[in-house]
Design an enzyme around this catalytic site. Structure first.
Site, PDB file in Angstrom:
ATOM      1  CB  VAL A  49      -0.963  -0.008   1.206  1.00 48.74           C
ATOM      2  CG1 VAL A  49      -1.763   1.295   1.256  1.00 48.74           C
ATOM      3  CG2 VAL A  49      -1.911  -1.198   1.127  1.00 48.74           C
ATOM      4  CB  CYS A  50       3.974   2.135   1.832  1.00 42.16           C
ATOM      5  SG  CYS A  50       3.449   1.768   3.502  1.00 42.16           S
ATOM      6  CB  THR A  51       4.695   0.367  -3.176  1.00 35.43           C
ATOM      7  OG1 THR A  51       5.619  -0.296  -2.305  1.00 35.43           O
ATOM      8  CG2 THR A  51       5.290   0.492  -4.561  1.00 35.43           C
TER       9      THR A  51
END
Length: 216
Positions: A49-51
């Site tokens: 998700v951070c990516t």
């Protein structure tokens, strides 16, 4: 044992800090200068998700630039990890990450900003986001759980609202977007509205007066 610190609140001065980042050592206040700032945290590097979030932020560089906003991301991993992860973000999201990612290995910044929520995780930051005005006051705080990615259109929308309402005696209604009508501040007497808002206004109720966005 984790010791909970006092949480930052709206209107507080954002704590300054010096930190190692993917772009070298940075002093937060110096980095912001007279710009608005967005500081946002991630649970860890190399997470899916951070990516997508950092990729989305990079793709919106022009939108942040035209609003005079500087962005910094943060996680508790080290600089070398950040640099390797940036390569993955650029490759998979079709972007170029040019903003710094802070290496908060000792969690001192995370704790100062209340990014550590021990009931969620004692080792990783939640998805906290802070919008900081040029006077270094905190104007917005949003925290998401690790499982939910942020809505960056909402972040841009809030920045538009904050910048507008900082300069005019107005507020923005529910679901407002740039260019739509705004609410005249209750502190403005109805008889004084024409002088302040020459585009006209509509009185729905004595306490609910709408006017076209004044800087459009």
């Amino acid at each position: 044992m984790y010791k909970q610190k006092a949480m930052l609140r709206l209107g507080d001065i954002a704590p300054n800090f010096k930190a190692k980042t993917s772009l070298g050592e940075i002093d937060f206040y110096e980095y912001l200068g007279d710009s608005w700032g967005v500081l946002f945290s991630h649970p860890a590097d190399y997470t899916p998700v951070c990516t997508t979030e950092l990729g989305k932020t990079a793709s919106l560089k022009q939108e942040f630039d035209k609003r005079n906003v500087k962005v910094m991301a943060l996680s508790v991993d080290d600089v070398e990890s950040h640099k390797g992860w940036i390569k993955d973000i650029n490759e998979t999201q079709g972007v170029e990450v040019t903003f710094p990612i802070i290496a908060d290995e000792d969690k001192s910044i995370s704790e100062a900003y209340g990014m550590m929520h021990p009931n969620a995780s004692t080792t990783f930051t939640v998805r906290s986001l802070f919008i900081i005005a040029p006077d270094k006051t905190v104007k917005l705080i949003i925290s998401y759980p690790a499982s939910t990615g942020r809505n960056f259109q909402e972040i841009l929308r809030v920045i538009d609202s904050l910048q507008l309402t900082a300069n005019y005696s107005v507020a923005t209604p529910a679901d407002w977007k740039e260019g739509e009508d705004v609410v005249v501040s209750p502190s403005i007497k109805t008889e004084d509205i024409p002088a302040k808002f020459p585009k006209g206004f509509k009185e729905i109720k004595p306490y609910l007066r709408m006017t076209p966005q004044p800087n459009k």
